[in-house]
Scaffold this motif. Structure first.
Motif, PDB file in Angstrom:
ATOM      1  N   UNK A  79      36.740  40.467  50.307  1.00  0.00           N
ATOM      2  CA  UNK A  79      35.511  41.176  49.981  1.00  0.00           C
ATOM      3  C   UNK A  79      35.815  42.631  49.638  1.00  0.00           C
ATOM      4  N   UNK A  80      36.701  43.238  50.391  1.00  0.00           N
ATOM      5  CA  UNK A  80      37.088  44.625  50.119  1.00  0.00           C
ATOM      6  C   UNK A  80      37.750  44.747  48.745  1.00  0.00           C
ATOM      7  N   UNK A  81      38.573  43.775  48.372  1.00  0.00           N
ATOM      8  CA  UNK A  81      39.189  43.785  47.040  1.00  0.00           C
ATOM      9  C   UNK A  81      38.125  43.738  45.953  1.00  0.00           C
ATOM     10  N   UNK A  82      37.131  42.871  46.126  1.00  0.00           N
ATOM     11  CA  UNK A  82      36.050  42.772  45.143  1.00  0.00           C
ATOM     12  C   UNK A  82      35.244  44.060  45.095  1.00  0.00           C
ATOM     13  N   UNK A  83      34.935  44.601  46.265  1.00  0.00           N
ATOM     14  CA  UNK A  83      34.164  45.848  46.316  1.00  0.00           C
ATOM     15  C   UNK A  83      34.916  46.984  45.630  1.00  0.00           C
ATOM     16  N   UNK A  84      36.206  47.088  45.872  1.00  0.00           N
ATOM     17  CA  UNK A  84      37.020  48.136  45.241  1.00  0.00           C
ATOM     18  C   UNK A  84      37.046  47.980  43.731  1.00  0.00           C
ATOM     19  N   UNK A  85      37.139  46.749  43.266  1.00  0.00           N
ATOM     20  CA  UNK A  85      37.130  46.476  41.823  1.00  0.00           C
ATOM     21  C   UNK A  85      35.819  46.948  41.198  1.00  0.00           C
ATOM     22  N   UNK A  86      34.708  46.604  41.824  1.00  0.00           N
ATOM     23  CA  UNK A  86      33.397  47.013  41.296  1.00  0.00           C
ATOM     24  C   UNK A  86      33.229  48.524  41.397  1.00  0.00           C
ATOM     25  N   UNK A  87      33.693  49.122  42.495  1.00  0.00           N
ATOM     26  CA  UNK A  87      33.628  50.574  42.640  1.00  0.00           C
ATOM     27  C   UNK A  87      34.444  51.278  41.555  1.00  0.00           C
ATOM     28  N   UNK A  88      35.599  50.714  41.195  1.00  0.00           N
ATOM     29  CA  UNK A  88      36.420  51.357  40.150  1.00  0.00           C
ATOM     30  C   UNK A  88      35.713  51.290  38.801  1.00  0.00           C
ATOM     31  N   UNK A  89      35.005  50.216  38.541  1.00  0.00           N
ATOM     32  CA  UNK A  89      34.236  50.126  37.298  1.00  0.00           C
ATOM     33  C   UNK A  89      33.108  51.149  37.307  1.00  0.00           C
ATOM     34  N   UNK A  91      33.093  53.983  38.864  1.00  0.00           N
ATOM     35  CA  UNK A  91      33.692  55.296  38.664  1.00  0.00           C
ATOM     36  C   UNK A  91      34.028  55.533  37.188  1.00  0.00           C
ATOM     37  N   UNK A  92      34.515  54.512  36.516  1.00  0.00           N
ATOM     38  CA  UNK A  92      34.810  54.628  35.085  1.00  0.00           C
ATOM     39  C   UNK A  92      33.551  54.960  34.290  1.00  0.00           C
ATOM     40  N   UNK A  93      32.444  54.384  34.681  1.00  0.00           N
ATOM     41  CA  UNK A  93      31.178  54.622  33.973  1.00  0.00           C
ATOM     42  C   UNK A  93      30.689  56.043  34.223  1.00  0.00           C
ATOM     43  N   UNK A  94      30.915  56.590  35.406  1.00  0.00           N
ATOM     44  CA  UNK A  94      30.486  57.937  35.721  1.00  0.00           C
ATOM     45  C   UNK A  94      31.273  58.978  34.952  1.00  0.00           C
ATOM     46  N   UNK A  95      32.536  58.658  34.636  1.00  0.00           N
ATOM     47  CA  UNK A  95      33.387  59.649  33.977  1.00  0.00           C
ATOM     48  C   UNK A  95      33.188  59.693  32.465  1.00  0.00           C
ATOM     49  N   UNK A  96      32.300  58.896  31.938  1.00  0.00           N
ATOM     50  CA  UNK A  96      32.054  58.922  30.483  1.00  0.00           C
ATOM     51  C   UNK A  96      31.261  60.133  30.078  1.00  0.00           C
TER      52      UNK A  96
END
Length: 96
Positions: A79-89, A91-96
């Motif tokens: 679950x933590x792996x999935x959460x981290x994956x979604x969190x990284x996406x 973060x990518x959207x925020x940096x646009x």
């Protein structure tokens, strides 16, 4: 962290069904016996077994035998792996 997209796809596929998504939320509160999960749905025991097999094979849910019962809980590491994956996406959207 090396991303394993095969695992992420399995997680999301497992959660792409509304019944499995609800089951996943239910076991996020505490470990539950299959009989308690079944009480929340208008499905047969074989149908529940099918959904639990998919959730367990994805790695998001753990099943353990307790006598004649099987109890289910969230696999916290996956679950933590999935959460981290979604969190990284996110973060990518925020940096646009």
């Amino acid at each position: 962290m090396t991303k394993n997209y095969i695992d992420f796809a399995l997680y999301m596929k497992a959660l792409s069904d509304d019944t499995r998504a609800k089951i996943f939320e239910m076991v996020s509160y505490k470990e539950l016996c299959a009989c308690k999960i079944l009480e929340e749905f208008n499905i047969t025991q074989p149908t529940l077994s099918y959904h639990m097999k998919i959730l367990c094979e994805s790695g998001l849910v753990n099943g353990r035998k307790d006598g004649i019962w099987t109890k289910y809980s969230i696999n916290k590491d996956n679950f933590e792996n999935l959460r981290s994956f979604i969190d990284s996406i996110a973060q990518n959207m925020k940096s646009e």
